[in-house]
Design a protein around this motif. Structure first.
Motif, PDB file in Angstrom:
ATOM      1  N   SER A 230       0.964  -0.874  -0.118  1.00  0.00           N
ATOM      2  CA  SER A 230       0.091   0.014   0.188  1.00  0.00           C
ATOM      3  C   SER A 230       1.345   0.725   0.019  1.00  0.00           C
ATOM      4  CB  SER A 230      -0.646   0.157   1.737  1.00  0.00           C
ATOM      5  OG  SER A 230      -0.342  -0.307   1.941  1.00  0.00           O
ATOM      6  N   LYS A 231       1.831   1.234  -0.592  1.00  0.00           N
ATOM      7  CA  LYS A 231       2.684   2.374  -0.678  1.00  0.00           C
ATOM      8  C   LYS A 231       2.034   3.100  -1.203  1.00  0.00           C
ATOM      9  CE  LYS A 231       6.794  -0.790  -0.112  1.00  0.00           C
ATOM     10  NZ  LYS A 231       8.386  -1.501  -0.499  1.00  0.00           N
ATOM     11  N   SER A 232       0.796   3.461  -2.295  1.00  0.00           N
ATOM     12  CA  SER A 232       0.123   4.739  -2.815  1.00  0.00           C
ATOM     13  C   SER A 232      -0.360   5.762  -1.604  1.00  0.00           C
ATOM     14  CB  SER A 232      -0.380   4.122  -4.001  1.00  0.00           C
ATOM     15  OG  SER A 232      -1.617   3.506  -3.268  1.00  0.00           O
ATOM     16  N   TRP A 233      -0.448   4.435  -0.770  1.00  0.00           N
ATOM     17  CA  TRP A 233      -0.743   5.751   0.400  1.00  0.00           C
ATOM     18  C   TRP A 233       0.588   7.286   0.876  1.00  0.00           C
ATOM     19  CZ3 TRP A 233      -5.150   4.837   4.508  1.00  0.00           C
ATOM     20  CH2 TRP A 233      -5.862   4.061   3.836  1.00  0.00           C
ATOM     21  N   GLY A 234      -0.590   8.042   1.146  1.00  0.00           N
ATOM     22  CA  GLY A 234       0.653   9.039   1.862  1.00  0.00           C
ATOM     23  C   GLY A 234       0.989   9.144   3.445  1.00  0.00           C
ATOM     24  N   THR A 235       1.864   9.782   3.752  1.00  0.00           N
ATOM     25  CA  THR A 235       1.992   9.961   5.088  1.00  0.00           C
ATOM     26  C   THR A 235       0.742  10.474   6.182  1.00  0.00           C
ATOM     27  OG1 THR A 235       3.029  11.419   4.957  1.00  0.00           O
ATOM     28  CG2 THR A 235       4.462   9.608   5.563  1.00  0.00           C
ATOM     29  N   ASN A 236      -0.312  11.189   5.264  1.00  0.00           N
ATOM     30  CA  ASN A 236      -1.436  11.810   5.869  1.00  0.00           C
ATOM     31  C   ASN A 236      -2.484  10.971   6.029  1.00  0.00           C
ATOM     32  OD1 ASN A 236      -1.374  11.574   3.294  1.00  0.00           O
ATOM     33  ND2 ASN A 236      -2.973  13.811   2.856  1.00  0.00           N
ATOM     34  N   GLN A 237      -2.258  10.161   5.486  1.00  0.00           N
ATOM     35  CA  GLN A 237      -3.347   8.860   4.971  1.00  0.00           C
ATOM     36  C   GLN A 237      -3.375   8.001   6.041  1.00  0.00           C
ATOM     37  OE1 GLN A 237      -2.973   8.588   0.988  1.00  0.00           O
ATOM     38  NE2 GLN A 237      -4.791   8.679   0.335  1.00  0.00           N
ATOM     39  N   PHE A 238      -2.106   7.738   5.970  1.00  0.00           N
ATOM     40  CA  PHE A 238      -2.072   6.640   7.323  1.00  0.00           C
ATOM     41  C   PHE A 238      -1.882   7.470   8.904  1.00  0.00           C
ATOM     42  CE2 PHE A 238       0.441   4.289   4.012  1.00  0.00           C
ATOM     43  CZ  PHE A 238      -0.116   3.079   4.040  1.00  0.00           C
ATOM     44  N   LEU A 239      -1.665   8.613   8.410  1.00  0.00           N
ATOM     45  CA  LEU A 239      -2.374   9.229  10.318  1.00  0.00           C
ATOM     46  C   LEU A 239      -3.294   9.218  10.388  1.00  0.00           C
ATOM     47  CD1 LEU A 239      -0.391  10.859  12.745  1.00  0.00           C
ATOM     48  CD2 LEU A 239      -0.641  13.008  11.115  1.00  0.00           C
ATOM     49  N   ASN A 240      -3.966  10.186   9.604  1.00  0.00           N
ATOM     50  CA  ASN A 240      -5.342   9.494  10.229  1.00  0.00           C
ATOM     51  C   ASN A 240      -6.143   8.559  10.297  1.00  0.00           C
ATOM     52  OD1 ASN A 240      -8.306  10.904   8.948  1.00  0.00           O
ATOM     53  ND2 ASN A 240      -8.076  11.108   7.335  1.00  0.00           N
ATOM     54  N   VAL A 241      -5.942   8.350   9.882  1.00  0.00           N
ATOM     55  CA  VAL A 241      -6.544   6.617   9.715  1.00  0.00           C
ATOM     56  C   VAL A 241      -5.967   5.669  10.958  1.00  0.00           C
ATOM     57  CG1 VAL A 241      -6.527   3.886   9.322  1.00  0.00           C
ATOM     58  CG2 VAL A 241      -6.737   5.309   7.619  1.00  0.00           C
ATOM     59  N   TRP A 242      -4.893   6.008  11.694  1.00  0.00           N
ATOM     60  CA  TRP A 242      -5.000   5.569  12.943  1.00  0.00           C
ATOM     61  C   TRP A 242      -4.833   6.737  14.271  1.00  0.00           C
ATOM     62  CZ3 TRP A 242      -4.485   0.489  12.287  1.00  0.00           C
ATOM     63  CH2 TRP A 242      -3.342   0.247  11.525  1.00  0.00           C
ATOM     64  N   SER A 243      -5.366   7.874  14.136  1.00  0.00           N
ATOM     65  CA  SER A 243      -5.587   8.731  14.382  1.00  0.00           C
ATOM     66  C   SER A 243      -7.269   8.739  15.248  1.00  0.00           C
ATOM     67  CB  SER A 243      -5.324  10.489  14.156  1.00  0.00           C
ATOM     68  OG  SER A 243      -5.940  11.051  13.123  1.00  0.00           O
ATOM     69  N   GLN A 244      -7.632   8.255  14.053  1.00  0.00           N
ATOM     70  CA  GLN A 244      -9.097   7.996  13.737  1.00  0.00           C
ATOM     71  C   GLN A 244      -9.629   7.139  14.521  1.00  0.00           C
ATOM     72  OE1 GLN A 244     -12.258   9.564  12.455  1.00  0.00           O
ATOM     73  NE2 GLN A 244     -10.635  11.784  11.354  1.00  0.00           N
ATOM     74  N   LEU A 245      -9.041   5.891  14.444  1.00  0.00           N
ATOM     75  CA  LEU A 245      -9.165   4.406  15.568  1.00  0.00           C
ATOM     76  C   LEU A 245      -8.581   5.322  17.010  1.00  0.00           C
ATOM     77  CD1 LEU A 245      -7.930   2.537  12.535  1.00  0.00           C
ATOM     78  CD2 LEU A 245      -9.717   2.631  13.455  1.00  0.00           C
TER      79      LEU A 245
END
Length: 201
Positions: A59-74
């Motif tokens: 899933s390297k097409s995801w940027g750091t902001n998307q991962f940060l968003n997902v995990w913070s939402q959790l």
């Protein structure tokens, strides 16, 4: 086959996200050729987290902001704090990751997997404050901030002594925006601040 996520768990709006195959998608679009894709519907944050973890290696097409968003939402505290700091300071996520977790590919993988842990949160908070305090005087590019963070992590770094010297150089002649050169410039200033403190003693 391009993997697409359909979900509204990130911001309440039903959206489509390419999790794997973003480059293939853009290439096919530019060439006007058809492409295969599969849509995975995600209904809960936990389901999204598990799915991302399962396909994280591709899933390297995801940027750091998307991962940060997902995990913070959790609700993971480290990600929530990093997101708040990033929103307020505008410091790049990659720079914040280095400040709070250290450097290395392992740290990036942990960040993407949702398992990021802060090494020395109190010291990292101070470094963020110091970078903000010098806003406008030091280069803001991510690779330049790597050099800045390394200097601020040095045991001899004293912000009270360094700040006027950094400001003086920034005003008289701009700092280099080359990471290696910037690091050398900051090392020179660091040595000068140490010499001054020795003379006073």
């Amino acid at each position: 086959c391009i993997t697409v996520i359909k979900t509204n768990v990130l911001d309440g709006v039903m959206r489509f996200y390419i999790l794997d195959g973003q480059h293939r998608f853009h290439a096919a679009k530019q060439l006007g050729i058809p492409f295969e894709y599969k849509i995975v519907e995600i209904e809960t944050k936990l389901e999204l987290a598990q799915f991302i973890s399962d396909v994280n290696n591709s899933s390297k097409s995801w940027g750091t902001n998307q991962f940060l968003n997902v995990w913070s939402q959790l609700g993971i505290p480290e990600y929530i704090k990093m997101m708040k700091i990033q929103e307020v300071t505008k410091i790049q996520i990659t720079a914040l990751l280095r400040i709070y977790c250290g450097k290395g590919n392992k740290k990036v993988i942990e960040f993407r997997n949702g398992t990021m842990k802060f090494i020395n949160e109190a010291k990292a908070d101070i470094i963020v404050e110091q970078i903000v305090d010098l806003d406008g005087y030091l280069p803001k590019k991510a690779f330049c901030r790597r050099a800045i963070i390394e200097i601020m992590n040095d045991k001899n770094y004293n912000h009270k002594k360094m700040k006027p010297l950094i400001i003086r150089q920034a005003v008289t002649r701009n700092f280099s925006e080359n990471e290696t050169d910037l690091k050398e410039e900051l090392i020179t200033i660091l040595r000068a601040s140490t010499r001054k403190s020795l003379k006073v003693a």
